[in-house]
Scaffold this motif. Structure first.
Motif, PDB file in Angstrom:
ATOM      1  N   LYS A 281      -4.089  25.301 -57.291  1.00 50.85           N
ATOM      2  CA  LYS A 281      -4.122  25.544 -55.857  1.00 50.85           C
ATOM      3  C   LYS A 281      -2.796  26.101 -55.342  1.00 50.85           C
ATOM      4  O   LYS A 281      -2.668  26.355 -54.150  1.00 50.85           O
ATOM      5  CB  LYS A 281      -4.430  24.240 -55.116  1.00 50.85           C
ATOM      6  CG  LYS A 281      -3.409  23.131 -55.359  1.00 50.85           C
ATOM      7  CD  LYS A 281      -3.800  21.856 -54.644  1.00 50.85           C
ATOM      8  CE  LYS A 281      -2.805  20.721 -54.945  1.00 50.85           C
ATOM      9  NZ  LYS A 281      -3.165  19.482 -54.233  1.00 50.85           N
ATOM     10  N   PHE A 282      -1.829  26.321 -56.245  1.00 51.45           N
ATOM     11  CA  PHE A 282      -0.510  26.782 -55.838  1.00 51.45           C
ATOM     12  C   PHE A 282      -0.240  28.203 -56.328  1.00 51.45           C
ATOM     13  O   PHE A 282      -0.714  28.614 -57.395  1.00 51.45           O
ATOM     14  CB  PHE A 282       0.589  25.864 -56.385  1.00 51.45           C
ATOM     15  CG  PHE A 282       0.573  24.483 -55.806  1.00 51.45           C
ATOM     16  CD1 PHE A 282       0.801  24.265 -54.451  1.00 51.45           C
ATOM     17  CD2 PHE A 282       0.330  23.382 -56.603  1.00 51.45           C
ATOM     18  CE1 PHE A 282       0.786  22.987 -53.914  1.00 51.45           C
ATOM     19  CE2 PHE A 282       0.312  22.102 -56.088  1.00 51.45           C
ATOM     20  CZ  PHE A 282       0.536  21.907 -54.738  1.00 51.45           C
ATOM     21  N   ILE A 283       0.530  28.944 -55.526  1.00 50.90           N
ATOM     22  CA  ILE A 283       1.147  30.203 -55.934  1.00 50.90           C
ATOM     23  C   ILE A 283       2.652  29.989 -55.838  1.00 50.90           C
ATOM     24  O   ILE A 283       3.161  29.545 -54.803  1.00 50.90           O
ATOM     25  CB  ILE A 283       0.717  31.366 -55.025  1.00 50.90           C
ATOM     26  CG1 ILE A 283      -0.792  31.610 -55.148  1.00 50.90           C
ATOM     27  CG2 ILE A 283       1.479  32.636 -55.367  1.00 50.90           C
ATOM     28  CD1 ILE A 283      -1.310  32.653 -54.165  1.00 50.90           C
ATOM     29  N   CYS A 284       3.369  30.307 -56.918  1.00 53.67           N
ATOM     30  CA  CYS A 284       4.801  30.029 -56.998  1.00 53.67           C
ATOM     31  C   CYS A 284       5.604  31.316 -56.830  1.00 53.67           C
ATOM     32  O   CYS A 284       5.238  32.356 -57.377  1.00 53.67           O
ATOM     33  CB  CYS A 284       5.157  29.377 -58.334  1.00 53.67           C
ATOM     34  SG  CYS A 284       4.285  27.824 -58.642  1.00 53.67           S
ATOM     35  N   MET A 285       6.683  31.224 -56.090  1.00 54.12           N
ATOM     36  CA  MET A 285       7.616  32.339 -55.909  1.00 54.12           C
ATOM     37  C   MET A 285       8.962  31.933 -56.503  1.00 54.12           C
ATOM     38  O   MET A 285       9.535  30.915 -56.125  1.00 54.12           O
ATOM     39  CB  MET A 285       7.765  32.676 -54.425  1.00 54.12           C
ATOM     40  CG  MET A 285       8.777  33.781 -54.155  1.00 54.12           C
ATOM     41  SD  MET A 285       9.116  34.043 -52.393  1.00 54.12           S
ATOM     42  CE  MET A 285       7.579  34.778 -51.885  1.00 54.12           C
ATOM     43  N   TYR A 286       9.455  32.746 -57.443  1.00 53.98           N
ATOM     44  CA  TYR A 286      10.693  32.434 -58.154  1.00 53.98           C
ATOM     45  C   TYR A 286      11.753  33.495 -57.891  1.00 53.98           C
ATOM     46  O   TYR A 286      11.447  34.695 -57.794  1.00 53.98           O
ATOM     47  CB  TYR A 286      10.459  32.357 -59.665  1.00 53.98           C
ATOM     48  CG  TYR A 286       9.619  31.181 -60.108  1.00 53.98           C
ATOM     49  CD1 TYR A 286      10.185  29.919 -60.272  1.00 53.98           C
ATOM     50  CD2 TYR A 286       8.267  31.333 -60.377  1.00 53.98           C
ATOM     51  CE1 TYR A 286       9.420  28.843 -60.700  1.00 53.98           C
ATOM     52  CE2 TYR A 286       7.496  30.267 -60.797  1.00 53.98           C
ATOM     53  CZ  TYR A 286       8.082  29.020 -60.950  1.00 53.98           C
ATOM     54  OH  TYR A 286       7.310  27.956 -61.359  1.00 53.98           O
ATOM     55  N   ASP A 287      12.987  33.039 -57.784  1.00 49.30           N
ATOM     56  CA  ASP A 287      14.134  33.944 -57.809  1.00 49.30           C
ATOM     57  C   ASP A 287      14.482  34.192 -59.271  1.00 49.30           C
ATOM     58  O   ASP A 287      14.774  33.262 -60.028  1.00 49.30           O
ATOM     59  CB  ASP A 287      15.321  33.329 -57.067  1.00 49.30           C
ATOM     60  CG  ASP A 287      16.506  34.275 -56.985  1.00 49.30           C
ATOM     61  OD1 ASP A 287      17.215  34.418 -57.999  1.00 49.30           O
ATOM     62  OD2 ASP A 287      16.726  34.870 -55.925  1.00 49.30           O
ATOM     63  N   ILE A 288      14.475  35.462 -59.679  1.00 47.11           N
ATOM     64  CA  ILE A 288      14.612  35.777 -61.097  1.00 47.11           C
ATOM     65  C   ILE A 288      16.036  35.555 -61.578  1.00 47.11           C
ATOM     66  O   ILE A 288      16.269  34.956 -62.639  1.00 47.11           O
ATOM     67  CB  ILE A 288      14.165  37.232 -61.354  1.00 47.11           C
ATOM     68  CG1 ILE A 288      12.696  37.405 -60.979  1.00 47.11           C
ATOM     69  CG2 ILE A 288      14.389  37.618 -62.810  1.00 47.11           C
ATOM     70  CD1 ILE A 288      12.208  38.823 -61.032  1.00 47.11           C
ATOM     71  N   ALA A 289      17.029  36.011 -60.815  1.00 48.22           N
ATOM     72  CA  ALA A 289      18.416  35.907 -61.264  1.00 48.22           C
ATOM     73  C   ALA A 289      18.864  34.453 -61.385  1.00 48.22           C
ATOM     74  O   ALA A 289      19.581  34.088 -62.327  1.00 48.22           O
ATOM     75  CB  ALA A 289      19.332  36.668 -60.315  1.00 48.22           C
ATOM     76  N   GLU A 290      18.410  33.592 -60.453  1.00 49.44           N
ATOM     77  CA  GLU A 290      18.820  32.188 -60.460  1.00 49.44           C
ATOM     78  C   GLU A 290      17.826  31.300 -61.198  1.00 49.44           C
ATOM     79  O   GLU A 290      18.114  30.123 -61.443  1.00 49.44           O
ATOM     80  CB  GLU A 290      18.992  31.682 -59.024  1.00 49.44           C
ATOM     81  CG  GLU A 290      20.009  32.458 -58.206  1.00 49.44           C
ATOM     82  CD  GLU A 290      21.417  32.307 -58.739  1.00 49.44           C
ATOM     83  OE1 GLU A 290      21.700  31.276 -59.387  1.00 49.44           O
ATOM     84  OE2 GLU A 290      22.224  33.222 -58.512  1.00 49.44           O
ATOM     85  N   GLN A 291      16.656  31.805 -61.526  1.00 44.42           N
ATOM     86  CA  GLN A 291      15.584  31.052 -62.196  1.00 44.42           C
ATOM     87  C   GLN A 291      15.235  29.761 -61.443  1.00 44.42           C
ATOM     88  O   GLN A 291      15.118  28.681 -62.033  1.00 44.42           O
ATOM     89  CB  GLN A 291      15.948  30.706 -63.643  1.00 44.42           C
ATOM     90  CG  GLN A 291      16.209  31.917 -64.503  1.00 44.42           C
ATOM     91  CD  GLN A 291      17.668  32.108 -64.816  1.00 44.42           C
ATOM     92  OE1 GLN A 291      18.305  31.191 -65.334  1.00 44.42           O
ATOM     93  NE2 GLN A 291      18.208  33.254 -64.509  1.00 44.42           N
ATOM     94  N   VAL A 292      15.071  29.884 -60.135  1.00 40.35           N
ATOM     95  CA  VAL A 292      14.742  28.718 -59.312  1.00 40.35           C
ATOM     96  C   VAL A 292      13.478  29.013 -58.527  1.00 40.35           C
ATOM     97  O   VAL A 292      13.147  30.161 -58.227  1.00 40.35           O
ATOM     98  CB  VAL A 292      15.893  28.356 -58.342  1.00 40.35           C
ATOM     99  CG1 VAL A 292      17.118  27.920 -59.115  1.00 40.35           C
ATOM    100  CG2 VAL A 292      16.220  29.521 -57.435  1.00 40.35           C
TER     101      VAL A 292
END
Length: 903
Positions: free
Chosen positions: A646-657
């Motif tokens: 039920k989730f869609i995740c958004m990640y910062d690529i450079a910080e891997q967070v």
């Protein structure tokens, strides 16, 4: 990160009733959300508020300002349509089967099981508990199926599953026995609709109509009346005198109930004025006794559509017509009281679940829940005002057009639909595929679309002529699950599910050029590099391979993984590659050096709820804890990931967070939304929701429909008996970067950036103020004023400064703008271009910026790409609008010139 829910595409209607408000807004339920379609402006929006389950009933206030909607759990929300916010909430103590506002807007009638409750309608104010229960009628022996108000809001007529119709008086009488409803008997099946027949000229109630499921329409009247409910002879005028405000109505001594059985006339207009002054049902001594008449059956009419049943009906008092929808997909409308059939038409193979008139009575609205079909038909001209149909099964794949104006969807129902993102309407459907559509790809020219299917074909579609102009096939039948094309559009590649090969065709000739072999599992990911001709493919054989298609060198490089690779995507600049694996990891590779750059572990982030058939809790279960779809942002700084959750995740690529998690729904009617199951709903036979009730005659939605054809995509689908499981099958971020779409179980969700509440200044100083901007404008220092407004980052100030520049000074001002403010300036020009009448002026700005900063834009194309794509979209949209207008004007001028020559 400031993405907010904007719209829902792919499913215009999922069940329940449909309502048309007075300002021609069509309000329908889509799962646990409400969709509002403007039939005049031809656009549709979905309200951001969600319910805890699928919506089953909707009512709209007479002024069109409020919506009262109830879901399957009997939880209701009172919504302000214009502000799109929930004002009040209430939970009814039973399943709601009917719902309607009174014509004067003061009360709401709610059918809760065998009861009819009359609630006072809340207003704009927020109160602790705004709903006030005024009356309750408990006279039925079975569930109430339908109800309707009299035009004066003084009476209520209702039908039930006990085959009876009852007429209720809402006035408070002295004696309890006098307030018993009148009982209409004679029907042999469930009552589907009940209506008051009103005289067009005098607005007086003439008769009562009742419609049963077996196709019977009964007309009821009182033989004591002369046809206008005015009594006999010269007493009519005496009895229509309006009552004095604040005092009980007085009966005529000779025309009272104790006399010849004639009562005072029901004058709708005068009664409405009285109600508005009283503000209630009246005093205890009121005698408003329409329900004490001796109503008799005047006429029996039958629609003669056996074995089809009547599933929906509506009556319009102004034109005295009845519209009926049948379980066979046929609808018809009849002129009353003579029961003359005006027309009959078949619009579907499935049953029609709702049929309503608009306020004027010239448009008919029909809905078919199983097909997701919504139609608006103008019966006088016999033409469609609106014709929308969603996908029958879940959407598998999505594709944005390069200018972000169009969105293509492919589903398990073998169909491809192309949607206009701004209006939310589907304008073309391609049904040629004979099996599930698994992949879509827009060509760079924006005029053609590619699709891959399990039927063994890859098809190319012309979006100008709306036809299939090329079909790519293989010597032996294959099942294609992935698709891509190079930047030039000359080479088409598709990956297979069964033979583990990649097929390469020529776009111009349609000839098979090559077959790339090497994978040992289904090829579920395929994408060309945006910067060169290298093809990346991912497979369940735990590898990502790079291929040089044009040189014919075969596999250039192989990236090994520990688990199966589910998908692969390139960064927009082609300098990074991302792939997801079955262990919940997202690996980022450098395609040039072949080195692993970053790794994001998302098992905990993607972990969803617990399915009804799961033996383990959500925390201990391993199923679904991986990403099946990835999408880079337009600038490549972050990535979106989704899967069977039920989730869609958004990640910062450079910080891997993890930057943010979007929960795509709160609908408890879907499986996998709850983290912890309720033990009270567990029985010896299993979960209560999964027990089939074969005796139920549910008319709404797609309750027991099998969702999808790919067994591998539906874990637990067989023991789940078709109960929808929440998941995200595909994610795509728009090339402009201002929105993204997700293909979910509930439809295609559109999220858009909302910057109205963001204050994000750059290089803010004590001297950077709105007053300084105004002072610079007053001194004709346009360059300084524009730079100050860009540093302050206020939309209104930036637009004001741009529009204040003299056209001759545009080159000088554009050259004075530092490069670090260029992106914000382009975004401001884009917003002006979308809503500003000075088209040539804004285009001059765009032209000068490209001339002055062209080299800098080319060197920093990655950062400026979203803003440039947005500008391109706005220019293309304006060009299309002008082209249509110019074309129309050209033909008009030709016609006028030709007629002038003849004269």
């Amino acid at each position: 990160m400031n993405y907010r829910f904007q719209n829902l595409l792919g499913a215009p209607y999922r069940g329940g009733n449909v309502v048309v408000s007075g300002n021609n807004q069509l309000i329908s339920s889509v799962g646990n959300r409400i969709s509002v379609t403007d039939l005049v402006k031809s656009n549709t929006i979905t309200l951001p508020c969600q319910f805890s389950a699928n919506i089953i009933r909707i009512a709209v206030s007479p002024d069109g300002n409020f919506i009262l909607a109830v879901d399957e759990n009997s939880k209701a929300q009172f919504i302000n349509i214009h502000r799109r916010i929930v004002l009040h909430r209430i939970t009814f103590k039973g399943k709601v089967s009917a719902l309607q506002f009174s014509p004067n807007g003061q009360f709401i009638a709610v059918a809760v099981g065998k009861l009819i409750q009359i609630w006072r309608s809340p207003g704009f104010r927020k109160e602790f508990f705004a709903f006030e229960l005024v009356r309750t009628f408990a006279d039925f022996d079975d569930t109430v199926s339908c109800l309707n108000w009299s035009p004066d809001s003084g009476y209520l007529i209702a039908g039930s599953r006990d085959l009876t119709v009852r007429l209720f008086c809402l006035r408070k009488l002295k004696e309890f026995k006098n307030n018993k409803p009148f009982l209409f008997l004679g029907h042999r099946d469930v009552i589907v609709g009940v209506f008051f027949g009103v005289d067009k000229k005098t607005c007086k109630i003439l008769r009562v109509y009742s419609v049963s499921r077996d196709g019977g329409l009964f007309s009821w009247g009182c033989p004591d009346f002369d046809g206008s409910l005015g009594g006999k002879g010269e007493k009519d005028e005496e009895m229509v005198d309006p009552p004095s405000p604040g005092t009980p109505e007085k009966m005529d001594e000779e025309g009272g109930i104790g006399g010849d059985g004639v009562i005072a006339v029901v004058d709708v207009k005068k009664r409405k004025e009285f109600d508005e002054k009283e503000g209630d049902f009246g005093d205890e001594g009121s005698e408003f006794l329409l329900h004490k008449l001796k109503w008799e059956l005047l006429k029996k009419d039958y629609f003669m559509q056996a074995p089809a049943k009547v599933t929906a009906c509506d009556y319009h008092q102004g034109i005295d017509m009845v519209v009926v929808g049948y379980s066979s997909g046929v609808f018809g409308w009849y002129q009353m009281p003579d029961f003359v059939c005006i027309h009959q038409l078949s619009i579907s193979r499935e049953k029609i679940t709702t049929a309503v008139f608009n306020d004027l009575g010239n448009w008919l609205t029909f809905g078919c829940a199983r097909l997701g079909q919504l139609l608006v038909w103008e019966w006088k001209s016999e033409s469609y005002i609106l014709k929308q149909q969603g996908h029958y099964f879940d959407v598998n794949c999505l594709a944005y057009s390069p200018d972000s104006q169009l969105l293509a969807t492919g589903a398990d129902d073998n169909k491809i639909k192309v949607w206009n993102v701004s209006s939310g309407f589907c304008f073309v459907t391609f049904p040629e595929h004979t099996n599930a559509v698994t992949a879509l790809h827009f060509m760079a020219n924006n005029h053609s679309l590619l699709s891959a299917s399990l039927d063994g074909t890859v098809r190319a579609w012309d979006l100008f002529r709306y036809r299939n102009f090329r079909t790519f096939t293989t010597p032996s039948s294959k099942q294609f699950v992935s698709l891509t094309a190079d930047q030039s559009g000359e080479v088409i590649c598709a990956g297979t599910l069964d033979s583990f090969e990649i097929f390469v065709w020529s776009m111009k000739t349609g000839r098979l050029l090559d077959v790339l072999s090497g994978h040992e599992g289904p090829v579920h990911g395929l994408m060309f590099s945006p910067s060169n001709a290298i093809l990346a493919s991912s497979s369940w054989d735990k590898t990502v391979r790079l291929w040089d298609v044009f040189e014919g060198k075969g596999s250039v490089e192989t990236f090994q993984h520990v688990h199966d690779v589910l998908t692969v995507v390139y960064r927009p600049d082609g300098k990074q590659l991302a792939c997801s694996t079955l262990d919940g990891l997202i690996n980022f590779w450098d395609p040039l050096d072949g080195a692993l750059m970053y790794t994001i572990e998302g098992r905990r982030d993607i972990a969803g709820g617990r399915l009804m058939t799961d033996r383990r809790s959500a925390a201990n279960s391993t199923s679904g804890k991986y990403f099946t779809t990835l999408s880079y942002s337009a600038d490549g700084s972050y990535i979106l990931a989704g899967g069977s959750s039920k989730f869609i995740c958004m990640y910062d690529i450079a910080e891997q967070v993890l930057l943010r998690r979007f929960q795509i729904t709160h609908n408890l009617s879907l499986d996998g939304v709850l983290d912890v199951l309720n033990s009270k709903k567990m029985t010896e036979a299993g979960p209560l929701e999964l027990i089939d009730d074969d005796n139920s005659d549910t008319e709404e939605g797609i309750d027991k429909q099998t969702r999808g054809k790919l067994g591998l995509d539906l874990p637990g689908s067989m023991p789940n008996r078709g109960r929808p499981v929440i998941r995200t099958k595909c994610l795509r971020i728009a090339p402009t970067g201002r929105s993204f779409v997700a293909a979910t179980t509930e439809g295609v969700l559109v999220y858009s950036v909302d910057e109205s509440f963001i204050f994000d200044p750059t290089d803010l100083d004590i001297d950077v103020t709105p007053e300084a901007v105004d002072a610079a404008l007053n001194e004709d220092q346009h360059s300084r004023a524009l730079i100050l407004s860009l540093r302050l980052n206020e939309d209104s100030l930036m637009k004001k400064c741009i529009l204040s520049v003299n056209p001759a000074d545009i080159p000088a001002v554009a050259s004075s703008i530092p490069f670090r403010y260029l992106q914000r300036l382009i975004e401001a020009l884009t917003e002006l271009l979308e809503g500003c009448p000075y088209l040539e002026f804004i285009l001059r700005w765009c032209q000068e910026i490209c001339k002055v900063h062209g080299q800098s834009i080319q060197q920093n194309s990655r950062n400026l790409l979203p803003a440039l794509k947005s500008l391109q979209k706005a220019i293309t949209s304006s060009h299309q609008d002008l082209a249509e207008m110019c074309s129309s004007n050209e033909y008009s001028l030709r016609y006028l010139c030709s007629t002038a020559v003849k004269k």
